[in-house]
Design an enzyme around this catalytic site. Sequence first.
Site, PDB file in Angstrom:
ATOM      1  N   ARG A   1     -19.264  18.525  -7.117  1.00 28.96           N
ATOM      2  CA  ARG A   1     -18.355  17.305  -6.862  1.00 28.96           C
ATOM      3  C   ARG A   1     -18.555  16.039  -7.741  1.00 28.96           C
ATOM      4  O   ARG A   1     -17.857  15.022  -7.141  1.00 28.96           O
ATOM      5  CB  ARG A   1     -19.294  17.203  -5.729  1.00 28.96           C
ATOM      6  CG  ARG A   1     -19.318  15.950  -5.132  1.00 28.96           C
ATOM      7  CD  ARG A   1     -20.244  15.988  -3.144  1.00 28.96           C
ATOM      8  NE  ARG A   1     -20.875  16.808  -3.223  1.00 28.96           N
ATOM      9  CZ  ARG A   1     -22.166  16.996  -3.364  1.00 28.96           C
ATOM     10  NH1 ARG A   1     -22.269  15.595  -4.505  1.00 28.96           N
ATOM     11  NH2 ARG A   1     -23.671  17.240  -3.519  1.00 28.96           N
TER      12      ARG A   1
ATOM     13  N   LYS B   1       2.952  11.499  -3.308  1.00 27.77           N
ATOM     14  CA  LYS B   1       4.544  10.282  -3.939  1.00 27.77           C
ATOM     15  C   LYS B   1       4.332  10.334  -4.761  1.00 27.77           C
ATOM     16  O   LYS B   1       4.421  11.692  -5.764  1.00 27.77           O
ATOM     17  CB  LYS B   1       4.276   9.291  -2.901  1.00 27.77           C
ATOM     18  CG  LYS B   1       3.473   8.754  -1.631  1.00 27.77           C
ATOM     19  CD  LYS B   1       3.852   9.982  -0.686  1.00 27.77           C
ATOM     20  CE  LYS B   1       3.032   9.671   0.428  1.00 27.77           C
ATOM     21  NZ  LYS B   1       1.989   8.913   1.238  1.00 27.77           N
TER      22      LYS B   1
HETATM   23  C1  LIG Z   1       1.243   8.438   2.018  1.00 25.32           C
HETATM   24  C2  LIG Z   1       0.121   6.897   2.261  1.00 25.32           C
HETATM   25  C3  LIG Z   1      -0.738   6.499   1.814  1.00 25.32           C
HETATM   26  C4  LIG Z   1      -1.824   7.342   2.503  1.00 25.32           C
HETATM   27  O1  LIG Z   1      -1.522   8.946   1.222  1.00 25.32           O
HETATM   28  P1  LIG Z   1      -2.375  10.624   1.665  1.00 25.32           P
HETATM   29  O2  LIG Z   1      -2.003  11.183   0.540  1.00 25.32           O
HETATM   30  O3  LIG Z   1      -1.155  10.808   2.561  1.00 25.32           O
HETATM   31  O4  LIG Z   1      -3.524   9.854   2.039  1.00 25.32           O
HETATM   32  C5  LIG Z   1      -1.089   5.164   1.687  1.00 25.32           C
HETATM   33  N1  LIG Z   1      -0.364   4.342   0.955  1.00 25.32           N
HETATM   34  C6  LIG Z   1       0.891   4.366   1.116  1.00 25.32           C
HETATM   35  C7  LIG Z   1       1.852   3.805   0.438  1.00 25.32           C
HETATM   36  C8  LIG Z   1       1.956   5.983   1.455  1.00 25.32           C
HETATM   37  O5  LIG Z   1       2.931   5.594   1.374  1.00 25.32           O
END
Ligand SMILES: *Cc1c(COP(=O)(O)O)cnc(C)c1O
Length: 377
Positions: A46, A195
């Site tokens: 962890r 992303k």
């Molecule tokens: C997708 C996203 C998040 C959240 O991230 P997760 O990995 O889905 O928890 C935060 N900020 C932005 C700009 C995003 O596009």
Amino acid sequence: MKLATRMIHGGPTIDPQTGALGVPIYQISTYRQTSVDHFGKYDYARGDNPTREALEETIAVLEGGSRCLAFSSGMAAISTSLLIFSPGDHLVVCDDVYGGAYRVLSTIFSRLGITSTFVDATDLTAIEAAIRPETKGIYLETPSNPLLKITDLRGAVAIARRHGLITLVDNTFMTPYLQRPLELGCDIVLHSGTKFLNGHSDVICGFAVVKDAGLGQRIRYIQNAFGTGLGPQDSFLTLRGIKTLKVRMDQSQQNTMRIATWLKEHKRVTAVHYPGLADHPGYTIHAGQADGPGAVFSFELDSFEATKRLLEGTKLAAFAVSLGGVESIISYPARMSHASVPAEERQRKGITDSLVRLSVGLEDPDDLIADLDQAMG
Ligand SMILES: *Cc1c(COP(=O)(O)O)cnc(C)c1O
């Protein structure tokens, strides 16, 4: 070393045991200890895992930070970092912040006594006007989601320094390849690595990167206490994704410019929001703080019917939430990323029912344009 080289050689890349050109997946939860008096570097996963560590080192190097922490999602990175604040503290937050960040701030952190004021952060005087004696931080996203609004990061940092505030920036849309907020004086850089960083739509992960060691230690303490760290398999996949970050971003950005320019002339399109277009209100500020406009933009159509036809009719761009994959993704902020923002609030922010967001992947731009054209009819 230049960034493209750091993406491949920036962190630990050779396995010392075997010489393998990559850090293995340490699929393990605990580590054998040899002394009752002092435990080794690793005791329980962890807290520490070598695969996660390799990823953290790579991203710290790319952002120009002293420390990066990898989390089980972007929201885990954001929420864990926000826990450095205490009841009674107040934050100034950009008003078109990511929907999930708006949700944790307005429903969970507010319940814990950490309150937020949402302002149009493109206006530096609005940021400063919202600061109160109990304000402790400024939380920004630039370009913002989904309207690609630009905040002057140097200007915001100057205000934060004057008032002794911590500046947090969600750098998901840009990645460290295109924008490095720590170099501009920001304190905490946040990412949804789900992303562009991972880039293949197959991992959920997030990051917090800092320059200040003390701040890194505070976030690390909460990460370990709450157990929000990233698992080894996902760490490995994200490390692999980062190796191609430069070529993916370069190509996707080039495709985006083509498509955004084409959409601007389309008879059904009433507005295109992309900081790579010279008529974007934040064009000059963005060009002064980032190395490119990125591969996400949004546009508005002349009716809800046309919007629905487009979203349901594209064959290449997947109608889906998320962004930053090798495949193009078309999404509908009003019902997706910003569904947790109340309808009235959405309208006020300009997130209309005919606003579409496009994340451009690596397909041939001619094919993407033909696909959008047929779907709009
Ligand atoms: C997708 C996203 C998040 C959240 O991230 P997760 O990995 O889905 O928890 C935060 N900020 C932005 C700009 C995003 O596009």
